[in-house]
Design an enzyme around this catalytic site. Structure first.
Site, PDB file in Angstrom:
ATOM      1  N   ASP A  63       0.822  -1.205   0.000  1.00  0.00           N
ATOM      2  CA  ASP A  63       0.000   0.000   0.000  1.00  0.00           C
ATOM      3  C   ASP A  63       0.863   1.265   0.000  1.00  0.00           C
ATOM      4  OD1 ASP A  63      -2.075  -1.779   0.265  1.00  0.00           O
ATOM      5  OD2 ASP A  63      -2.882  -0.907   2.107  1.00  0.00           O
ATOM      6  N   HIS A 114      -6.274   3.300  -3.528  1.00  0.00           N
ATOM      7  CA  HIS A 114      -6.148   3.449  -2.070  1.00  0.00           C
ATOM      8  C   HIS A 114      -6.516   4.877  -1.684  1.00  0.00           C
ATOM      9  CE1 HIS A 114      -4.830   1.939   1.765  1.00  0.00           C
ATOM     10  NE2 HIS A 114      -3.734   2.683   1.847  1.00  0.00           N
ATOM     11  N   HIS A 118      -5.346   9.447   1.045  1.00  0.00           N
ATOM     12  CA  HIS A 118      -5.201   8.635   2.257  1.00  0.00           C
ATOM     13  C   HIS A 118      -5.853   9.241   3.500  1.00  0.00           C
ATOM     14  CE1 HIS A 118      -3.312   5.612   4.870  1.00  0.00           C
ATOM     15  NE2 HIS A 118      -2.969   4.973   3.765  1.00  0.00           N
ATOM     16  N   HIS A 211       4.108  -2.105   2.936  1.00  0.00           N
ATOM     17  CA  HIS A 211       4.134  -0.786   2.302  1.00  0.00           C
ATOM     18  C   HIS A 211       5.447  -0.610   1.564  1.00  0.00           C
ATOM     19  CE1 HIS A 211       1.280  -0.431   5.648  1.00  0.00           C
ATOM     20  NE2 HIS A 211       0.660   0.494   4.920  1.00  0.00           N
TER      21      HIS A 211
HETATM   22 ZN   LIG Z   1      -2.380   3.106   3.417  1.00  0.00          ZN
END
Ligand SMILES: [Zn+2]
Length: 222
Positions: A63, A114, A118, A211
């Protein structure tokens, strides 16, 4: 225009505890690498994505990218192991680095959205949250020219109302079940241990969350 009802995407599946180089798409990768064992097709008709996994199957997801300095390093490490993953990209970053978005895709990985920037989407009005999600998706689609089906909520933070709205907007929510919490300032082994514990607790299967922009990846441990 998009046909949301028929739009599909693929999740690449890895096997736990066994080298899969003699199976499926990874057969061309040679011995001694992890490989990718199969591709799971998903669509808007898919219900709860983790239920699609059999015992010992995992999906590797990253992500918050793309990141100008770190994403390519992750891509190289994945290539070394002949592994395909799914990258849930932040739209604002995708807009700034469209070439990286195209490179992730061209190296065989699957893309998901995503959000645009954020936020905690559940704290926004539903219409505003959906607009934020759509802006993120459009940034990715602009970079690749391909539709994006899969979406992951930032912080895995949603509500029943918002989840329904996301599906109505034509996106499939893909959660994570084994969070490495690699954003914590801990040794990478801590992330690995956390992931393995969660996979064990979930029947030795699950969707792993890491990530690409964060430090544990920089230290070369997935
Ligand atoms: Zn995230």
């Amino acid at each position: 225009m998009l046909d949301f009802q028929t739009r599909i995407s693929g999740l690449c599946i890895l096997m736990l505890g066994a080298c899969s180089h003699d199976r499926g798409p990874a057969a061309a990768c040679g011995p001694g690498v992890l490989g990718t064992s199969r591709v799971q097709v998903v669509s808007l008709e898919t219900d709860y994505v983790p239920d699609l996994l059999a015992e010992n199957e995992v999906v590797l997801t990253f992500d918050d990218g793309p990141h100008p300095n770190r994403t390519k390093r992750v891509l190289d490490l994945l290539d070394d192991q002949c592994v395909q993953a799914t990258f849930f990209l932040v739209g604002r970053e995708a807009k700034d680095f469209p070439g990286l978005v195209r490179e992730i895709r061209s190296r065989g990985h699957t893309l998901g959205g995503h959000s645009w920037d954020h936020p905690h989407l559940s704290k926004l009005p539903v219409a505003g949250a959906v607009s934020n999600i759509e802006a993120g998706m459009e940034a990715i689609e602009a970079a690749t020219g391909e539709d994006v089906l899969m979406f992951r909520f930032p912080f895995i933070d949603t509500s029943p109302e918002l989840s329904d709205a996301v599906r109505e907007a034509g996106y499939l929510d893909v959660t994570a079940t084994a969070d490495g919490a690699d954003w914590l300032d801990e040794p990478p082994e801590a992330s690995v241990g956390r992931i393995l514990n969660k996979l064990d607790a979930g029947g030795r299967r699950g969707i792993i969350l890491l990530h690409d922009p964060f430090g544990a990846v920089r230290r070369q441990v997935f």
